[in-house]
Design a protein around this motif. Structure first.
Motif, PDB file in Angstrom:
ATOM      1  N   ARG A 186      -5.813  -8.760   0.550  1.00 48.97           N
ATOM      2  CA  ARG A 186      -6.502  -9.612  -0.431  1.00 48.97           C
ATOM      3  C   ARG A 186      -5.528 -10.653  -0.992  1.00 48.97           C
ATOM      4  O   ARG A 186      -5.116 -10.579  -2.148  1.00 48.97           O
ATOM      5  N   PRO A 187      -5.157 -11.639  -0.192  1.00 43.04           N
ATOM      6  CA  PRO A 187      -4.209 -12.650  -0.668  1.00 43.04           C
ATOM      7  C   PRO A 187      -4.831 -13.592  -1.694  1.00 43.04           C
ATOM      8  O   PRO A 187      -6.060 -13.762  -1.763  1.00 43.04           O
ATOM      9  N   GLN A 188      -3.975 -14.201  -2.484  1.00 37.94           N
ATOM     10  CA  GLN A 188      -4.402 -15.217  -3.435  1.00 37.94           C
ATOM     11  C   GLN A 188      -4.780 -16.496  -2.695  1.00 37.94           C
ATOM     12  O   GLN A 188      -4.358 -16.734  -1.571  1.00 37.94           O
ATOM     13  N   LYS A 189      -5.562 -17.346  -3.340  1.00 34.31           N
ATOM     14  CA  LYS A 189      -5.950 -18.616  -2.728  1.00 34.31           C
ATOM     15  C   LYS A 189      -4.918 -19.711  -2.968  1.00 34.31           C
ATOM     16  O   LYS A 189      -4.834 -20.666  -2.196  1.00 34.31           O
ATOM     17  N   GLU A 190      -4.122 -19.572  -4.012  1.00 30.20           N
ATOM     18  CA  GLU A 190      -3.127 -20.579  -4.342  1.00 30.20           C
ATOM     19  C   GLU A 190      -2.026 -20.597  -3.273  1.00 30.20           C
ATOM     20  O   GLU A 190      -1.468 -19.549  -2.942  1.00 30.20           O
ATOM     21  N   PRO A 191      -1.668 -21.757  -2.733  1.00 28.53           N
ATOM     22  CA  PRO A 191      -0.596 -21.805  -1.726  1.00 28.53           C
ATOM     23  C   PRO A 191       0.747 -21.380  -2.312  1.00 28.53           C
ATOM     24  O   PRO A 191       1.022 -21.581  -3.499  1.00 28.53           O
ATOM     25  N   ALA A 192       1.589 -20.832  -1.463  1.00 28.02           N
ATOM     26  CA  ALA A 192       2.854 -20.265  -1.918  1.00 28.02           C
ATOM     27  C   ALA A 192       3.724 -21.291  -2.628  1.00 28.02           C
ATOM     28  O   ALA A 192       4.317 -20.997  -3.676  1.00 28.02           O
ATOM     29  N   HIS A 203       0.828  -1.206   0.000  1.00 29.61           N
ATOM     30  CA  HIS A 203       0.000   0.000   0.000  1.00 29.61           C
ATOM     31  C   HIS A 203       0.861   1.254   0.000  1.00 29.61           C
ATOM     32  O   HIS A 203       0.641   2.182  -0.795  1.00 29.61           O
ATOM     33  N   VAL A 204       1.846   1.296   0.865  1.00 32.74           N
ATOM     34  CA  VAL A 204       2.728   2.461   0.947  1.00 32.74           C
ATOM     35  C   VAL A 204       3.472   2.677  -0.366  1.00 32.74           C
ATOM     36  O   VAL A 204       3.694   3.821  -0.792  1.00 32.74           O
ATOM     37  N   MET A 205       3.820   1.580  -1.036  1.00 31.57           N
ATOM     38  CA  MET A 205       4.607   1.665  -2.261  1.00 31.57           C
ATOM     39  C   MET A 205       3.738   1.742  -3.516  1.00 31.57           C
ATOM     40  O   MET A 205       4.260   1.764  -4.628  1.00 31.57           O
ATOM     41  N   GLY A 206       2.419   1.786  -3.363  1.00 30.61           N
ATOM     42  CA  GLY A 206       1.536   1.881  -4.524  1.00 30.61           C
ATOM     43  C   GLY A 206       1.526   0.630  -5.372  1.00 30.61           C
ATOM     44  O   GLY A 206       1.406   0.700  -6.602  1.00 30.61           O
ATOM     45  N   ALA A 207       1.624  -0.546  -4.727  1.00 32.18           N
ATOM     46  CA  ALA A 207       1.714  -1.806  -5.477  1.00 32.18           C
ATOM     47  C   ALA A 207       0.737  -2.844  -4.937  1.00 32.18           C
ATOM     48  O   ALA A 207       1.026  -4.039  -4.919  1.00 32.18           O
ATOM     49  N   GLU A 208      -0.448  -2.404  -4.550  1.00 33.34           N
ATOM     50  CA  GLU A 208      -1.398  -3.305  -3.898  1.00 33.34           C
ATOM     51  C   GLU A 208      -1.962  -4.384  -4.813  1.00 33.34           C
ATOM     52  O   GLU A 208      -2.555  -5.349  -4.335  1.00 33.34           O
TER      53      GLU A 208
END
Length: 309
Positions: free
Chosen positions: A98-104, A53-58
């Motif tokens: 808002r994370p992705q659902k796919e595991p890392a 958010h701070v870096m404008g890359a949400e």
């Protein structure tokens, strides 16, 4: 153009490293993967989004990963240095999480297959996600363009309850051992190199006084860590993850390194998690490049450029 995946257990120095990468003009961050370590995974993911958010890359995809190390057992989070939330008890939360659902681990394997030879992985936390990804895709070392890791203590000067072990390797020794054995060359930024390259307190104050939103964020998240380190008598702010990120972003700032065969000790009441260096006795090929010196002024300038934007 350098293209990165960043694997992180987002504490304070992880946040700084993310900022350096996101601000770097010749770097594309393709994805961020999250792993439990400095703090539980439940804190890591929101911390990542706060930095974005701070870096404008949400809109950057964030993939939650391993909550626990490969083997069960007692672990101690690093909240003493990073604050209870892992971000210096930062109170001005504004990011949408808002994370992705796919595991890392699945995402790491997939992205490497989709973009063979393109992506460099910078691993800033325990190596659990990467070890799991290696089980899903054994060709990962060939598919990635490179691997840079913050981890290990190459002279056994640890910073954990296991006296010879650095935190990331201590937290998941089995994962660290799997990764070092699988990759033909891992660039390691170790704890001893961290101790040798602090940001001086004067420089730290200057970075926090640049007058930009990024600079104010830097000051806010580092206040707790800086206070703890100053009370312990350190000559400046320790920046392990930003140093590892610097090695990836600006290889010319690396001034000295050593190639050795490296192993990870998985037993021992004082040494579990220790990086064990073979100084040529086994005859096995080197698999780690231990970075021992960087251009410290160049590192501070990278910070200045990232926080000015």
């Amino acid at each position: 153009m350098l293209k990165l995946i960043i694997d992180t257990d987002s504490g304070v120095d992880d946040a700084q490293a993310l900022m350096l990468a996101l601000a770097h003009p010749a770097t594309e961050v393709a994805a961020v993967t999250a792993v439990g370590g400095n703090v539980p995974l439940e804190n890591v993911v929101p911390n990542i989004f706060e930095v974005l958010h701070v870096m404008g890359a949400e809109d950057l995809p964030v993939f939650p990963g391993a909550r626990e190390p490969l083997l069960p057992g007692e672990r101690v989070h690093a909240t003493e240095f990073h604050g209870s939330d892992g971000l210096g008890d930062y109170g001005e939360r504004r990011a949408r999480v808002r994370p992705q659902k796919e595991p890392a681990a699945v995402a790491l394997a997939r992205l490497a297959r989709e973009r063979p030879g393109e992506l460099t992985l910078v691993a800033l936390g325990p190596l659990t996600n990467l070890a799991l990804a290696l089980r899903l895709e054994p060709e990962l070392p060939r598919l990635l363009a490179g691997l840079v890791v913050m981890g290990g203590a190459h002279t056994a000067r640890g910073n954990t309850v296991n006296l010879a072990a650095e935190f990331n390797f201590y937290y998941d020794p089995e994962a660290a051992g799997i990764v070092l054995e699988a990759f033909p060359r891992t660039r390691l930024l170790t704890w001893e190199t961290t101790l040798a390259h602090p940001i001086s307190w004067e420089e730290h104050e200057q970075l926090g006084d640049l007058g930009t939103p990024r600079s104010r964020f830097y000051r806010a998240i580092t206040a707790h860590t800086a206070r703890v380190l100053a009370e312990k008598g350190f000559p400046g702010l320790l920046i392990p993850d930003p140093l590892a990120m610097t090695a990836a972003l600006e290889p010319a700032l690396v001034q000295a390194s050593e190639a050795h065969r490296g192993y990870v000790e998985t037993c021992g009441s004082h040494s579990r998690g220790q990086l064990v260096i073979d100084y040529g006795r086994s005859g096995r090929a080197a698999n780690v490049e231990v970075i021992t010196a960087l251009d410290r002024e160049g590192v501070v300038e990278l910070f200045r450029q990232a926080l000015t934007g």
